[in-house]
Motif scaffolding. Structure first.
Motif, PDB file in Angstrom:
ATOM      1  N   ILE A 164       0.837  -1.207   0.000  1.00 31.07           N
ATOM      2  CA  ILE A 164       0.000   0.000   0.000  1.00 31.07           C
ATOM      3  C   ILE A 164       0.868   1.253   0.000  1.00 31.07           C
ATOM      4  CG2 ILE A 164      -1.668   1.342   1.320  1.00 31.07           C
ATOM      5  CD1 ILE A 164      -2.903  -1.244   2.269  1.00 31.07           C
ATOM      6  N   HIS A 165       0.553   2.139  -0.920  1.00 31.59           N
ATOM      7  CA  HIS A 165       1.222   3.438  -1.064  1.00 31.59           C
ATOM      8  C   HIS A 165       0.239   4.506  -0.595  1.00 31.59           C
ATOM      9  CE1 HIS A 165       2.758   6.987  -3.231  1.00 31.59           C
ATOM     10  NE2 HIS A 165       3.922   6.347  -3.306  1.00 31.59           N
ATOM     11  N   PRO A 166       0.717   5.609  -0.010  1.00 33.34           N
ATOM     12  CA  PRO A 166      -0.219   6.670   0.414  1.00 33.34           C
ATOM     13  C   PRO A 166      -1.169   7.108  -0.703  1.00 33.34           C
ATOM     14  CG  PRO A 166       1.964   7.112   1.282  1.00 33.34           C
ATOM     15  CD  PRO A 166       2.107   5.911   0.382  1.00 33.34           C
ATOM     16  N   MET A 167      -0.695   7.124  -1.955  1.00 33.69           N
ATOM     17  CA  MET A 167      -1.570   7.530  -3.051  1.00 33.69           C
ATOM     18  C   MET A 167      -2.677   6.503  -3.281  1.00 33.69           C
ATOM     19  SD  MET A 167      -2.508   9.761  -5.191  1.00 33.69           S
ATOM     20  CE  MET A 167      -1.173  10.903  -4.867  1.00 33.69           C
ATOM     21  N   ASP A 168      -2.421   5.209  -2.969  1.00 29.49           N
ATOM     22  CA  ASP A 168      -3.482   4.202  -3.081  1.00 29.49           C
ATOM     23  C   ASP A 168      -4.659   4.566  -2.179  1.00 29.49           C
ATOM     24  OD1 ASP A 168      -2.012   2.650  -4.883  1.00 29.49           O
ATOM     25  OD2 ASP A 168      -1.024   1.551  -3.263  1.00 29.49           O
ATOM     26  N   ARG A 169      -4.344   5.062  -0.983  1.00 28.43           N
ATOM     27  CA  ARG A 169      -5.423   5.442  -0.043  1.00 28.43           C
ATOM     28  C   ARG A 169      -6.226   6.611  -0.602  1.00 28.43           C
ATOM     29  NH1 ARG A 169      -4.489   2.591   4.585  1.00 28.43           N
ATOM     30  NH2 ARG A 169      -2.329   1.936   4.971  1.00 28.43           N
ATOM     31  N   GLU A 170      -5.538   7.551  -1.271  1.00 27.57           N
ATOM     32  CA  GLU A 170      -6.253   8.686  -1.875  1.00 27.57           C
ATOM     33  C   GLU A 170      -7.166   8.212  -3.003  1.00 27.57           C
ATOM     34  OE1 GLU A 170      -4.070  12.171  -2.883  1.00 27.57           O
ATOM     35  OE2 GLU A 170      -2.603  11.907  -1.256  1.00 27.57           O
ATOM     36  N   VAL A 171      -6.683   7.265  -3.808  1.00 27.91           N
ATOM     37  CA  VAL A 171      -7.507   6.732  -4.894  1.00 27.91           C
ATOM     38  C   VAL A 171      -8.723   6.004  -4.306  1.00 27.91           C
ATOM     39  CG1 VAL A 171      -7.598   5.217  -6.896  1.00 27.91           C
ATOM     40  CG2 VAL A 171      -5.517   6.515  -6.423  1.00 27.91           C
ATOM     41  N   ALA A 172      -8.505   5.232  -3.247  1.00 28.72           N
ATOM     42  CA  ALA A 172      -9.615   4.526  -2.596  1.00 28.72           C
ATOM     43  C   ALA A 172     -10.675   5.512  -2.112  1.00 28.72           C
ATOM     44  CB  ALA A 172      -9.090   3.692  -1.436  1.00 28.72           C
ATOM     45  N   GLN A 173     -10.224   6.656  -1.608  1.00 26.33           N
ATOM     46  CA  GLN A 173     -11.177   7.665  -1.149  1.00 26.33           C
ATOM     47  C   GLN A 173     -11.962   8.249  -2.322  1.00 26.33           C
ATOM     48  OE1 GLN A 173     -12.177   8.394   1.865  1.00 26.33           O
ATOM     49  NE2 GLN A 173     -13.611   9.907   1.008  1.00 26.33           N
ATOM     50  N   LYS A 174     -11.292   8.453  -3.454  1.00 25.19           N
ATOM     51  CA  LYS A 174     -11.993   8.953  -4.635  1.00 25.19           C
ATOM     52  C   LYS A 174     -13.059   7.957  -5.088  1.00 25.19           C
ATOM     53  CE  LYS A 174      -8.351  11.901  -6.601  1.00 25.19           C
ATOM     54  NZ  LYS A 174      -9.154  13.155  -6.662  1.00 25.19           N
ATOM     55  N   ILE A 175     -12.753   6.669  -5.012  1.00 24.14           N
ATOM     56  CA  ILE A 175     -13.722   5.649  -5.413  1.00 24.14           C
ATOM     57  C   ILE A 175     -14.960   5.719  -4.534  1.00 24.14           C
ATOM     58  CG2 ILE A 175     -14.107   3.143  -5.354  1.00 24.14           C
ATOM     59  CD1 ILE A 175     -11.361   2.789  -6.582  1.00 24.14           C
TER      60      ILE A 175
END
Length: 447
Positions: free
Chosen positions: A96-107
């Motif tokens: 998990i990369h910090p940007m993955d968490r941001e993408v998950a939030q966008k979803i």
């Protein structure tokens, strides 16, 4: 219309490789460098008698020296809003990369159907690496795949079909749409023209040359008819290609020309015709594709030059394309875009025309009597018989006494003669020569 599945995720997780693996051919450029995909790149995915459009997007969180990141993210936002299903791709090896968490939030904010795809899982022992991504807090369980090896491809395709509402798309298209390759030098207005056709910001438009690197397929409708426009990277002379990405883009543009039914060759009226334009013209001629010359940005030049003057200028420098029709347009204003498409349709129909064998031989006899091949070493070439063996482009086999007695200039004369006499006046023709003995094949009268 087709259902659309959009691939999203941060940079360098293998989105382009996944598109290529699922579609079954190389559509997106793949290289271990961030920001390679900038536009929305798409391909047709066929599986279990279903057809859908798979779209690759640029990486979220990408930053570059050309400051295109906001435009890339705008493309991703539009693609996500239009999608029937999102494929959220992550890198299983890096975790998990910090940007993955941001993408998950966008979803979560988009509230669209999605699948969580954990890439770079090459075999079943590595699948436990995918469990880490439960920490993203998404409802969908991760699907382990490898875009490089194809591991997990079947499971992912099955999951995609299950998540799409096929009741909105009851029919599989029976006929493939006409494909148009939009080509030209960097910054000649290709992406702006595509967006004018699609009536949306489908391709990144920027004053920076070279913002389109992939060959981007855009499906659009005009007057109830569906087309595919292929926006290509701007072609430069090979000597000016700086790196592998530009080289791949050059190759992709060349392949797009061969793949297309008709080519739209855009020229910037404000710029002189260069060696790069001539090289692109040579590629089109060698590919034997119908082509429409689109003189773009005419709104900026029509008070300084007439259409006749520009056509004469073009003809002197691009003699190999003298037969191609020309349209003066403004991609920015959407001016004459319908005229371009109508011409493409006409050329497409011309390229499929078949002439009867009797009529063909009568015309070639007439051409031969009007102008004969030159005498070479005391002998003259004779056409014994001819037949059409193919379309797109119209292809003719000429049975002759000696192939080396028909120089290129004489074949060009025959090509122009048939163009004037038959309903394909604005498309390339192809001739194959075969040697036959006159006694076996007969001969034109009085030849």
């Amino acid at each position: 219309m087709l259902p659309t599945v959009t691939i999203i995720g941060r940079t360098n997780v293998g989105k382009s490789s996944l598109l290529n693996r699922l579609v079954g051919k190389r559509i997106s450029i793949v290289e271990d460098k961030e920001g390679i995909t900038r536009d929305r790149v798409s391909g047709l995915l066929e599986y279990e008698n279903r057809v859908l459009e798979l779209i690759d997007t640029g990486g979220l969180g990408f930053h570059d020296q050309e400051e295109l990141a906001p435009l890339v993210e705008q493309q991703i936002q539009i693609a996500a809003e239009e999608a029937d299903l999102l494929l959220f791709v992550v890198d299983g090896r890096r975790g998990i990369h910090p940007m993955d968490r941001e993408v998950a939030q966008k979803i979560r904010e988009w509230k669209k159907p999605y699948l969580l795809v954990v890439n770079k899982i090459d075999d079943s022992p590595m699948e436990e690496l995918a469990d880490e991504f439960f920490e993203l807090g998404l409802e969908e369980p991760p699907i382990a795949v490898s875009a490089m090896t194809g591991y997990g491809k079947g499971e992912l395709l099955d999951a995609i079909l299950k998540r799409i509402d096929w009741s909105k798309y009851p029919e599989i298209p029976k006929n493939e749409e006409m494909k148009l390759a939009i080509v030209g030098r960097p910054n000649s207005g290709k992406s702006t023209f595509i967006n004018a056709l699609a009536q949306e910001e489908r391709v990144i438009v920027s004053p920076l040359p070279g913002t389109t690197r992939d060959a981007v397929d855009v499906r659009f409708e005009l007057d109830g008819q569906t087309f595919i426009a292929i926006d290509t990277a701007g072609v430069k002379r090979k000597g000016k290609i700086r790196d592998s990405v530009e080289y791949f883009s050059y190759v992709r543009a060349e392949k797009a020309i061969h793949r297309a039914d008709v080519v739209v060759f855009l020229l910037d009226v404000a710029a002189n015709i260069t060696r790069a334009d001539k090289k692109l013209g040579e590629i089109i001629v060698e590919a034997e594709k119908p082509v429409v010359i689109g003189v773009n940005k005419w709104d900026l030049a029509e008070d300084r030059i007439t259409t006749t003057e520009y056509a004469d200028y073009f003809s002197k420098l691009m003699r190999g394309l003298h037969f191609a029709p020309m349209v003066f347009l403004s991609a920015k204003e959407g001016r004459n875009k319908k005229e371009v498409i109508q011409l493409c349709l006409e050329l497409f129909e011309q390229s499929k025309y078949r002439v009867g064998t009797g009529e063909l031989n009568r015309l070639l006899e007439k051409a031969y009597q009007k102008r004969r091949p030159p005498v070479i070493k005391g002998k003259r070439g004779k056409i014994l018989y001819a037949t059409q063996v193919g379309i797109s482009p119209p292809t003719f086999v000429l049975f002759v006494n000696k192939k080396d007695m028909f120089p290129h200039q004489y074949l060009r004369y025959l090509e122009n003669f048939l163009r004037n006499e038959l309903p394909f006046s604005e498309i390339p023709l192809r001739f194959w020569l075969r040697e036959r003995e006159p006694a076996k094949m007969g001969d034109f009268k009085n030849s």
